[in-house]
Write a protein that holds these residues in place. Structure first.
Motif, PDB file in Angstrom:
ATOM      1  N   ASP A   8     -55.604 -58.310  85.843  1.00 55.03           N
ATOM      2  CA  ASP A   8     -55.605 -57.274  84.505  1.00 55.03           C
ATOM      3  C   ASP A   8     -54.655 -56.738  84.656  1.00 55.03           C
ATOM      4  O   ASP A   8     -53.437 -57.533  85.144  1.00 55.03           O
ATOM      5  CB  ASP A   8     -56.612 -56.428  85.036  1.00 55.03           C
ATOM      6  CG  ASP A   8     -56.214 -55.449  86.839  1.00 55.03           C
ATOM      7  OD1 ASP A   8     -55.166 -56.055  87.694  1.00 55.03           O
ATOM      8  OD2 ASP A   8     -56.118 -54.810  86.676  1.00 55.03           O
ATOM      9  N   TYR A  90     -62.240 -48.375  78.275  1.00 54.31           N
ATOM     10  CA  TYR A  90     -62.621 -49.957  78.663  1.00 54.31           C
ATOM     11  C   TYR A  90     -62.810 -50.611  77.791  1.00 54.31           C
ATOM     12  O   TYR A  90     -62.831 -51.907  78.159  1.00 54.31           O
ATOM     13  CB  TYR A  90     -64.349 -49.125  78.594  1.00 54.31           C
ATOM     14  CG  TYR A  90     -64.712 -48.056  79.555  1.00 54.31           C
ATOM     15  CD1 TYR A  90     -64.419 -48.774  81.120  1.00 54.31           C
ATOM     16  CD2 TYR A  90     -64.631 -46.345  79.165  1.00 54.31           C
ATOM     17  CE1 TYR A  90     -64.717 -47.225  82.250  1.00 54.31           C
ATOM     18  CE2 TYR A  90     -65.384 -45.550  79.889  1.00 54.31           C
ATOM     19  CZ  TYR A  90     -64.988 -45.787  81.630  1.00 54.31           C
ATOM     20  OH  TYR A  90     -66.015 -45.132  82.590  1.00 54.31           O
ATOM     21  N   ASP A  93     -60.285 -53.687  79.493  1.00 53.66           N
ATOM     22  CA  ASP A  93     -61.005 -54.107  81.017  1.00 53.66           C
ATOM     23  C   ASP A  93     -62.597 -55.277  80.160  1.00 53.66           C
ATOM     24  O   ASP A  93     -62.744 -56.418  80.348  1.00 53.66           O
ATOM     25  CB  ASP A  93     -61.452 -53.065  81.517  1.00 53.66           C
ATOM     26  CG  ASP A  93     -60.645 -53.280  83.056  1.00 53.66           C
ATOM     27  OD1 ASP A  93     -59.470 -53.528  82.520  1.00 53.66           O
ATOM     28  OD2 ASP A  93     -60.685 -51.487  83.499  1.00 53.66           O
ATOM     29  N   ALA A  97     -63.483 -59.082  81.189  1.00 53.49           N
ATOM     30  CA  ALA A  97     -64.434 -59.065  81.615  1.00 53.49           C
ATOM     31  C   ALA A  97     -65.059 -60.286  80.650  1.00 53.49           C
ATOM     32  O   ALA A  97     -65.964 -60.891  80.861  1.00 53.49           O
ATOM     33  CB  ALA A  97     -65.166 -58.125  81.693  1.00 53.49           C
ATOM     34  N   ALA A 111     -57.748 -56.604  90.274  1.00 54.97           N
ATOM     35  CA  ALA A 111     -57.985 -56.019  89.359  1.00 54.97           C
ATOM     36  C   ALA A 111     -57.378 -54.658  90.535  1.00 54.97           C
ATOM     37  O   ALA A 111     -57.408 -53.948  91.370  1.00 54.97           O
ATOM     38  CB  ALA A 111     -59.496 -55.447  89.065  1.00 54.97           C
ATOM     39  N   LEU A 117     -64.323 -52.619  86.288  1.00 57.11           N
ATOM     40  CA  LEU A 117     -64.525 -54.532  86.150  1.00 57.11           C
ATOM     41  C   LEU A 117     -65.153 -55.129  87.129  1.00 57.11           C
ATOM     42  O   LEU A 117     -67.106 -56.034  86.426  1.00 57.11           O
ATOM     43  CB  LEU A 117     -63.367 -54.786  86.752  1.00 57.11           C
ATOM     44  CG  LEU A 117     -61.922 -54.776  85.479  1.00 57.11           C
ATOM     45  CD1 LEU A 117     -61.109 -55.547  85.277  1.00 57.11           C
ATOM     46  CD2 LEU A 117     -62.254 -56.065  84.201  1.00 57.11           C
ATOM     47  N   CYS A 121     -68.284 -56.915  85.008  1.00 55.42           N
ATOM     48  CA  CYS A 121     -68.045 -58.530  85.016  1.00 55.42           C
ATOM     49  C   CYS A 121     -69.684 -58.531  85.492  1.00 55.42           C
ATOM     50  O   CYS A 121     -70.551 -60.108  85.465  1.00 55.42           O
ATOM     51  CB  CYS A 121     -67.370 -58.332  86.448  1.00 55.42           C
ATOM     52  SG  CYS A 121     -65.450 -58.859  85.112  1.00 55.42           S
ATOM     53  N   VAL A 127     -64.546 -59.620  91.871  1.00 55.56           N
ATOM     54  CA  VAL A 127     -63.652 -58.154  91.484  1.00 55.56           C
ATOM     55  C   VAL A 127     -62.215 -57.992  93.098  1.00 55.56           C
ATOM     56  O   VAL A 127     -62.979 -57.577  93.877  1.00 55.56           O
ATOM     57  CB  VAL A 127     -64.202 -57.383  91.100  1.00 55.56           C
ATOM     58  CG1 VAL A 127     -62.536 -56.333  90.597  1.00 55.56           C
ATOM     59  CG2 VAL A 127     -64.584 -58.168  89.982  1.00 55.56           C
TER      60      VAL A 127
END
Length: 130
Positions: A8, A90, A93, A97, A111, A117, A121, A127
């Motif tokens: 990220d 968001y 992200d 994802a 991240a 996330l 995800c 993560v």
């Protein structure tokens, strides 16, 4: 074991700044058959005037940068809707994802905001806070 390590903006920023932990993970990844990747939007988010453009270019030449296509934004929009999220907080992200959910498994995302996330995800993606 093949797989994917996704960065990220904080993970990518730390790579730009030569953070030892992130550099070690990224350097070890190819030896394990793991691809290091990020999204084109993440590169924009992580860009910093304090980092020399040549350093950014060099780092990105060693990372698989995924374009944020209409297909990815459509998948990201579904992720946001199903989790009742929206807005610019968001957006990047959710695109990352969407890439993570379709990347070669196993997938790990480095991240700064693991809660967001992880929510986007789902359980198939690990993560890790960076």
């Amino acid at each position: 074991m093949p797989g994917t390590l996704l960065l990220d903006s904080e993970g990518l920023s730390k790579l730009y700044r030569k953070d030892r932990t992130v550099v070690a993970l990224v350097q070890a990844a190819p030896e394990e058959g793991v691809r290091v990747a990020t999204s084109a939007m993440t590169t924009l988010e992580a860009d910093c005037e304090r980092i020399h453009p040549a350093r950014i270019k060099w780092v990105l030449s060693r990372v698989d940068v995924h374009d944020v296509t209409k297909e990815i934004t459509d998948r990201a929009a579904v992720l946001l809707r199903t989790r009742h999220l929206h807005g610019h907080k968001y957006a990047i992200d959710s695109a990352l994802a969407a890439i993570a959910r379709n990347a070669p498994q196993p997938v790990t995302v480095l991240a700064s905001d693991p809660e967001d996330l992880t929510l986007l995800c789902g359980p198939s993606v690990e993560v890790v806070k960076v």
